[in-house]
Scaffold this motif. Structure first.
Motif, short mmCIF file in Angstrom:
data_model
loop_
_atom_site.label_atom_id
_atom_site.label_comp_id
_atom_site.label_asym_id
_atom_site.label_seq_id
_atom_site.Cartn_x
_atom_site.Cartn_y
_atom_site.Cartn_z
N VAL A 58 0.85 -1.19 0.00
CA VAL A 58 0.00 0.00 0.00
C VAL A 58 0.89 1.24 0.00
CG1 VAL A 58 -1.71 1.34 1.28
CG2 VAL A 58 -1.97 -1.14 1.09
N ILE A 59 1.85 1.30 0.93
CA ILE A 59 2.82 2.41 0.94
C ILE A 59 4.12 1.98 0.27
CG2 ILE A 59 4.12 4.02 2.37
CD1 ILE A 59 1.92 3.88 4.45
N PRO B 157 8.05 -11.50 -1.45
CA PRO B 157 9.18 -12.43 -1.30
C PRO B 157 9.76 -12.88 -2.63
CG PRO B 157 7.43 -13.00 0.23
CD PRO B 157 6.87 -11.93 -0.67
N ARG B 158 8.95 -12.92 -3.66
CA ARG B 158 9.44 -13.35 -4.97
C ARG B 158 10.52 -12.42 -5.51
NH1 ARG B 158 7.31 -17.05 -8.02
NH2 ARG B 158 5.49 -17.06 -6.65
N MET C 199 12.10 3.88 4.20
CA MET C 199 11.90 3.76 2.76
C MET C 199 11.11 4.91 2.15
SD MET C 199 11.11 -0.28 2.28
CE MET C 199 12.28 -1.50 2.88
N SER C 200 10.37 5.64 2.99
CA SER C 200 9.56 6.71 2.43
C SER C 200 9.30 7.79 3.47
CB SER C 200 8.22 6.18 1.93
OG SER C 200 7.35 7.23 1.56
N MET D 167 13.36 -8.04 -0.53
CA MET D 167 11.96 -8.33 -0.88
C MET D 167 11.19 -7.07 -1.23
SD MET D 167 10.85 -11.22 1.89
CE MET D 167 11.99 -12.49 2.46
N PHE D 168 11.77 -5.91 -0.96
CA PHE D 168 11.11 -4.64 -1.21
C PHE D 168 11.56 -4.06 -2.55
CE2 PHE D 168 10.84 -5.20 3.31
CZ PHE D 168 9.63 -4.63 3.67
N SER D 169 10.65 -3.33 -3.20
CA SER D 169 11.02 -2.70 -4.47
C SER D 169 10.54 -1.25 -4.51
CB SER D 169 10.44 -3.49 -5.65
OG SER D 169 9.04 -3.68 -5.50
#
Length: 210
Positions: free
Chosen positions: A22-23, A28-29, A131-132, A92-94
């Motif tokens: 959402v934010i 995991p992929r 991250m934001s 796992m984060f983009s």
């Protein structure tokens, strides 16, 4: 049940945000496709070894170390890949979702109170916040790992309303999980099921928040 749209005589006065997908984008992929270049092998690993049911223990506050040790005992042949769940967690984060960041900033300018309600391990919260800048606009957040409660348990939604100081009907809850959305709706929250970033601002405008 379809989501209510259009002008409302009485609408929500504050927004409660989920974090992952959402934010910020989390999957995991994103990590495991690097470890298992064969898509079918990656699918099997995530479906039968590091599953989301297994990961939910982290969201309830169980340590990564203990939960990983239990899984390695069951799947010793996958030990390095299982350890990567913690050792390479941030892969796992983009990145953040621009439409949500823009909405949070616009709501902040309007003076709309904003809060967080996330299934997330307590040890990863600060790194996620980094991250934001949008996270800095939240007045408070319910972190599942700290509370030992996870969505969609009704108890965590009741806790959120109590701690944030609003009746459920005064809160718009935004989440990407249909189960979480239904649980909140049943307790009287206004809800927006986040499936398309482009639909977020119109949903906020329809409620008079923007």
């Amino acid at each position: 049940m379809p989501e209510a749209v259009g002008p409302q005589a009485v609408g929500p006065r504050a927004v409660v945000w989920d974090f992952g997908n959402v934010i910020v984008r989390w999957n995991p992929r994103t990590l495991y496709q690097k470890i298992f270049p064969d898509p079918a092998e990656c699918d099997r690993f995530l479906a039968h070894v590091c599953t989301m049911d297994w990961h939910m223990a982290h969201d309830r506050g169980e340590s990564f170390e203990d939960n990983i040790a239990v899984l390695i005992a069951r799947h010793p042949d996958h030990a390095p890949a299982i350890r990567a769940w913690r050792e390479r967690w941030w892969e796992m984060f983009s990145g953040a979702i621009p439409e949500t960041e823009a909405a949070i900033e616009a709501l902040d300018v309007r003076g709309v109170p904003q809060f967080g309600l996330s299934n997330i391990h307590q040890d990863t919260v600060e790194g996620t916040y980094a991250m934001s800048p949008a996270f800095g606009r939240l007045k408070d957040a319910i972190i599942s790992g700290r509370e030992r409660l996870t969505k969609p348990d009704p108890a965590i939604f009741r806790l959120a309303a109590e701690r944030f100081g609003y009746a459920p009907r005064d809160l718009l809850f935004v989440d990407d999980s249909a189960k979480n959305i239904e649980a909140a709706r049943e307790l009287g929250f206004d809800v927006h099921h986040f499936t398309d970033p482009a639909s977020l601002r119109p949903a906020l405008e329809a409620r008079g928040l923007l």
